[in-house]
Structures are given as structure tokens and as C-alpha cells.
Design an enzyme around this catalytic site. Structure first.
Site, mmCIF file in Angstrom:
data_model
loop_
_atom_site.group_PDB
_atom_site.id
_atom_site.type_symbol
_atom_site.label_atom_id
_atom_site.label_comp_id
_atom_site.label_asym_id
_atom_site.label_seq_id
_atom_site.Cartn_x
_atom_site.Cartn_y
_atom_site.Cartn_z
ATOM 1 N N ASN A 165 10.140 -9.881 -1.989
ATOM 2 C CA ASN A 165 9.320 -9.190 -2.983
ATOM 3 C C ASN A 165 8.985 -7.749 -2.602
ATOM 4 O O ASN A 165 8.907 -6.883 -3.475
ATOM 5 C CB ASN A 165 8.020 -9.967 -3.205
ATOM 6 N N SER A 196 0.246 0.695 2.720
ATOM 7 C CA SER A 196 -0.997 -0.010 3.042
ATOM 8 C C SER A 196 -1.510 0.364 4.420
ATOM 9 O O SER A 196 -0.742 0.738 5.313
ATOM 10 C CB SER A 196 -0.753 -1.519 2.988
ATOM 11 N N TYR A 237 3.231 -8.400 6.439
ATOM 12 C CA TYR A 237 3.006 -7.594 5.236
ATOM 13 C C TYR A 237 3.051 -6.108 5.592
ATOM 14 O O TYR A 237 3.675 -5.300 4.886
ATOM 15 C CB TYR A 237 1.656 -7.970 4.628
ATOM 16 N N LYS A 273 5.541 -2.955 4.343
ATOM 17 C CA LYS A 273 5.100 -1.653 3.826
ATOM 18 C C LYS A 273 5.698 -0.511 4.637
ATOM 19 O O LYS A 273 6.092 0.527 4.083
ATOM 20 C CB LYS A 273 3.578 -1.590 3.811
#
Length: 248
Positions: free
Chosen positions: A84, A109, A146, A150
Site C-alpha cells: 500500500n 511522516s 511504517y 515513508k
């Protein structure tokens, strides 16, 4: 910007903040994997960010892209962030350069640099007397997978800018909350981004002239360990809010 602006992940928290502030400024094409829950005033595309055919249709004719879509969970597993966040970002960048899109704003992020917050630096790093600052020139130090995704998006943006001349700005978003920062949470105050400043910052990402940039997305807080000077200098960012205004 006379051409439409594509906003991916439009139904999420960042998309809500952006549209809440500048919905009337542009002709929007909104994209989300889920259909809208109510009436919308703009063109709305229901598609998954990894659907290459759907993404190519969505980017056709737009002048700028604000790319928010992806798995937003800090604890997201590798298979999800790979599909994703990393594959999805590459899919839309590839489609953007083929379509001749001028500008690409990528929602990075704070998790891309979360490992800078070492035990030796905490909690002073969150306090006003501490002068430690990240300014976007440092290499990523992700705090989770995560954050890895990023950081990968930032590198993909660098690649597509260097090889295909699309202008890319990566915004390392801090702690976005609607009404006020978390009053009893020093870290949250240090990286607070208000909805109003979020909308303004991404507006500047659409309007400003730049080549490739990494900037931090926080309000003008007294507590901060992210520098927003580059966002001010290059994008013309003029934040209005400060987490200190909510102190007792």
C-alpha cells in the site's frame, strides 16, 4: 493551479484537514479506496492505490498530486506497507510522470525519523530549552516498518525527480489533531500540526516553486525538535498555530 489537483486518501484525517481549509480553492479530484459516506462537492474516484489502470485514469489531466493514500498504522506489518505504501507510491509516481503532472506532494511522516528520539535525548528533546533540530537534510532513521515505507517514498520521489523532472516535496507530518495538541503529552506538543496549518502547508505545496524538498509539517510550536525554516523559505509556509497557546 488551473488544472485539477488529485488528492489521494482523501477521506483520511490529513485529507479531511486539507479539504476543511482549502476545498474551495481548487478543482479537486478526490481518490479513496472507500466510497464517500455522504454528498461530495468534487469529482470522486473509488480506487485502490495499487490499481495501475485506475491510477492512470485518475492522474490524467491533473496539474498536481497530493499523495496521502496508504496504510497509516505505525504498527502496520511489512506486507501491508510494501503493497500500500511503497508499491502504491511507485505506481502513482510512474503514472504521474507519464501524464506530465507538474508537482507531487508526498505525505511522509515523523516515523521516518523516529529513531532520532533516543533515550539519551528524551525528554529534553521535547522541551523549549533544547536546541536539537532535524531540518530535512539528515538521513532517515525509521522507528518502525511504517517509517521505513515513508522513507522509501521519499527516495522514490528523489528518483522520479532526478530522472523525470517532476517537482516533488515530501512533508514529514508531525502530530495532526483537530482542536488542540495533547495537553499532557510533551512529544505530541513538540510535533503538533493543527488542521489550519496542515491545509495551508499543502496549499503551499501546490502553489510554490521547488525542485525536490523534504520539509517538516508542524505548527510554529515553542516546543519543537523539527525545524520548519525550510518550509518557510522554499514553500512560503506561514503557520498560525502554536501548541504553547494551550498551556495553562
Amino acid at each position: 493551479m488551473d488544472d485539477p489537483v488529485l488528492l489521494t486518501g482523501a477521506a483520511g484525517r490529513v485529507g479531511t484537514a486539507i479539504l476543511g481549509g482549502i476545498a474551495d480553492k481548487y478543482e479537486w479530484r478526490l481518490l479513496d479506496r472507500e466510497p464517500p459516506t455522504g454528498e461530495v462537492d468534487h469529482e470522486y474516484v473509488v480506487a485502490d492505490i495499487t490499481d495501475e489502470e485506475a491510477i492512470r485514469e485518475a492522474v490524467d489531466g491533473v496539474g498536481a498530486i497530493i499523495h496521502l493514500a496508504g496504510d497509516p498504522r505505525p504498527e502496520a506489518p511489512w506486507d501491508s506497507v510494501l503493497q500500500n505504501n511503497i508499491d502504491g507510491t511507485q505506481t502513482i509516481l510512474e503514472a504521474a510522470v507519464d501524464a506530465g503532472v507538474e508537482k507531487f506532494a508526498f505525505a511522509s511522516s515523523n516515523h521516518a525519523v523516529g529513531a532520532f528520539e533516543t533515550d539519551e535525548r528524551k525528554p529534553d528533546i521535547y522541551r523549549t530549552h533544547d536546541e536539537f533540530r532535524l531540518d530535512g537534510t539528515e538521513l532517515p532513521r525509521p522507528s518502525n516498518l511504517y517509517g521505513v515505507s515513508k522513507a522509501s517514498g521519499e527516495v522514490l520521489g528523489r528518483y522520479y525527480h532526478d530522472h523525470y523532472d517532476i517537482d516533488v516535496v515530501c512533508v514529514r507530518i508531525g502530530n495532526l489533531t483537530k482542536d488542540h495538541p495533547p495537553i499532557d503529552y510533551e512529544r505530541g506538543q513538540a510535533m503538533w500540526l493543527s488542521y489550519r496549518d496542515c491545509a495551508h502547508l499543502f496549499d503551499r505545496c501546490v502553489e510554490a516553486d521547488y525542485d525536490y524538498e523534504i520539509v517538516y509539517g508542524i505548527s510554529d510550536n515553542d516546543r519543537k525538535y523539527y525545524s520548519i525554516e525550510r518550509a518557510k523559505e522554499v514553500l512560503g509556509y506561514e503557520p498560525q498555530d502554536n501548541s504553547a497557546h494551550f498551556d495553562d
